[in-house]
Design an enzyme around this catalytic site. Structure first.
Site, PDB file in Angstrom:
ATOM      1  N   ASP A   1      -0.624  -5.283   9.364  1.00 52.31           N
ATOM      2  CA  ASP A   1      -1.618  -4.307   8.908  1.00 52.31           C
ATOM      3  C   ASP A   1      -2.887  -5.094   8.586  1.00 52.31           C
ATOM      4  O   ASP A   1      -2.921  -5.877   7.629  1.00 52.31           O
ATOM      5  CB  ASP A   1      -1.075  -3.589   7.664  1.00 52.31           C
ATOM      6  CG  ASP A   1      -2.050  -2.525   7.155  1.00 52.31           C
ATOM      7  OD1 ASP A   1      -3.209  -2.503   7.602  1.00 52.31           O
ATOM      8  OD2 ASP A   1      -1.645  -1.729   6.288  1.00 52.31           O
TER       9      ASP A   1
ATOM     10  N   ALA B   1      -6.415  -4.453   7.580  1.00 52.69           N
ATOM     11  CA  ALA B   1      -7.374  -3.429   7.122  1.00 52.69           C
ATOM     12  C   ALA B   1      -8.639  -4.047   6.533  1.00 52.69           C
ATOM     13  O   ALA B   1      -9.596  -3.333   6.266  1.00 52.69           O
ATOM     14  CB  ALA B   1      -6.709  -2.527   6.087  1.00 52.69           C
TER      15      ALA B   1
ATOM     16  N   TRP C   1       0.866  -1.184   0.000  1.00 52.59           N
ATOM     17  CA  TRP C   1       0.000   0.000   0.000  1.00 52.59           C
ATOM     18  C   TRP C   1       0.907   1.240   0.000  1.00 52.59           C
ATOM     19  O   TRP C   1       1.794   1.342   0.863  1.00 52.59           O
ATOM     20  CB  TRP C   1      -0.870  -0.042   1.258  1.00 52.59           C
ATOM     21  CG  TRP C   1      -1.957   0.969   1.345  1.00 52.59           C
ATOM     22  CD1 TRP C   1      -2.871   1.284   0.388  1.00 52.59           C
ATOM     23  CD2 TRP C   1      -2.262   1.787   2.478  1.00 52.59           C
ATOM     24  NE1 TRP C   1      -3.730   2.245   0.857  1.00 52.59           N
ATOM     25  CE2 TRP C   1      -3.381   2.570   2.140  1.00 52.59           C
ATOM     26  CE3 TRP C   1      -1.709   1.935   3.758  1.00 52.59           C
ATOM     27  CZ2 TRP C   1      -3.947   3.481   3.016  1.00 52.59           C
ATOM     28  CZ3 TRP C   1      -2.280   2.834   4.636  1.00 52.59           C
ATOM     29  CH2 TRP C   1      -3.384   3.601   4.262  1.00 52.59           C
TER      30      TRP C   1
ATOM     31  N   LYS D   1     -13.340  -0.437   6.705  1.00 55.02           N
ATOM     32  CA  LYS D   1     -13.964  -1.261   5.664  1.00 55.02           C
ATOM     33  C   LYS D   1     -14.981  -2.228   6.256  1.00 55.02           C
ATOM     34  O   LYS D   1     -16.106  -2.304   5.783  1.00 55.02           O
ATOM     35  CB  LYS D   1     -12.914  -2.071   4.901  1.00 55.02           C
ATOM     36  CG  LYS D   1     -11.555  -1.434   4.813  1.00 55.02           C
ATOM     37  CD  LYS D   1     -11.376  -0.610   3.595  1.00 55.02           C
ATOM     38  CE  LYS D   1     -10.088   0.190   3.717  1.00 55.02           C
ATOM     39  NZ  LYS D   1      -9.801   0.983   2.568  1.00 55.02           N
TER      40      LYS D   1
END
Ligand SMILES: Cc1ncc(COP(=O)(O)O)c(C=O)c1O
Length: 268
Positions: free
Chosen positions: A208, A210, A127, A243
């Site tokens: 991470d 997400a 990312w 999300k």
């Protein structure tokens, strides 16, 4: 003072979003920021989120400050969601953050505080905000191989070989599930291979997370994180609620640190 600040390079994704808005074609498909949209193109407030907001509104009696680390119920529930049915006493230190991005930033700040020479290892590709944040903070970073463009899948041999180069105390950033941007993910057995290399090298995993729930399910997508936490002495988890709760604008996230040495500093 402000005149010394030059204009920033335009953000690629924001530019793409503007191009999308300006495009008058009706058959266009938005490939910009990854937010959930229903069939009518709306990003709805999820029913459960609306109900939760209503209940909070009904019972909340004060707007006084929470603890420095955030709402303790939020922190405990999020740790249950991510780490599973862990004993309260086994939970790590946790802090509420402005989204997953804020969690990553806090994680990097924490790492920088422990060592000025640490290198953060990132998957190639990753990312784009990972290297952007590290560059902005003046922190060293290197890449480990991840994606094989020829096969369109994971380059596990390259990944493991590069992780063998990690120095003691370095931080390895891993996407806990739903790797962004490749979508190539590790199998449970491959996660264990990675865990073993990190353990041998004395590296710290920074996960991470997400997209928990967007891959194979809420539990399944947390499996790699749980394995790493069980296997490694120290793990950082930067998780986003944007999300999976559809609360992009609320900027909700959490940074968790697990390991024996975090016990003394929790909770604040
Ligand atoms: C891999 C990855 N990490 C972190 C984030 C940041 O999440 P948030 O929007 O909660 O800051 C995103 C958002 O797109 C992401 O794709």
């Amino acid at each position: 003072m402000f005149e010394k600040l030059g204009p920033q390079a335009p953000d690629g994704i924001l530019r793409l979003m503007q191009m999308f808005r300006d495009d008058t074609r009706t058959q266009k498909i938005d490939l910009g920021v990854g937010v959930y949209r229903d069939a009518s193109g709306q990003t709805p407030v999820m029913r459960a989120v609306r109900e939760a907001a209503r209940r909070i509104w009904e019972v909340e009696e004060t707007k006084v400050y929470t603890a420095m680390t955030g709402d303790q119920t939020f922190l405990a529930e999020m740790q249950q969601l991510i780490l599973g049915n862990v004993e309260l006493s086994l939970m790590g230190a946790a802090v509420a953050t402005p989204g997953g991005t804020g969690a990553l930033r806090q994680a990097f700040e924490l790492v920088r505080r422990t060592s000025s020479t640490v290198t953060v290892w990132l998957s190639a590709p990753t990312w784009p905000n990972h290297p952007a944040m590290l560059d902005g903070m003046g922190m060293a970073h290197r890449e480990y191989r991840y994606f094989n463009a020829e096969t369109g899948g994971l380059d596990i041999e390259g990944m493991l070989a590069d992780l063998e180069q990690v120095a003691r105390g370095d931080v390895v950033l891993l996407h806990g599930c739903c790797h962004n941007p490749t979508g190539a993910n590790l199998t449970p057995a491959q996660w264990m291979q990675v865990a073993r290399v990190l353990e041998q090298r004395g590296a710290v995993a920074l996960i991470d997370l997400a997209y928990q729930g967007f891959g194979d399910g809420m539990e399944e997508d947390a499996l790699a994180t749980r394995r790493l936490v069980a296997h490694l002495p120290e793990v950082l988890i930067a998780a986003s609620c944007s999300k999976n709760f559809g609360v992009y604008r609320e900027r909700t996230g959490i940074l968790i640190a697990t390991g024996a040495s975090v016990m003394w500093c929790r909770p604040i």
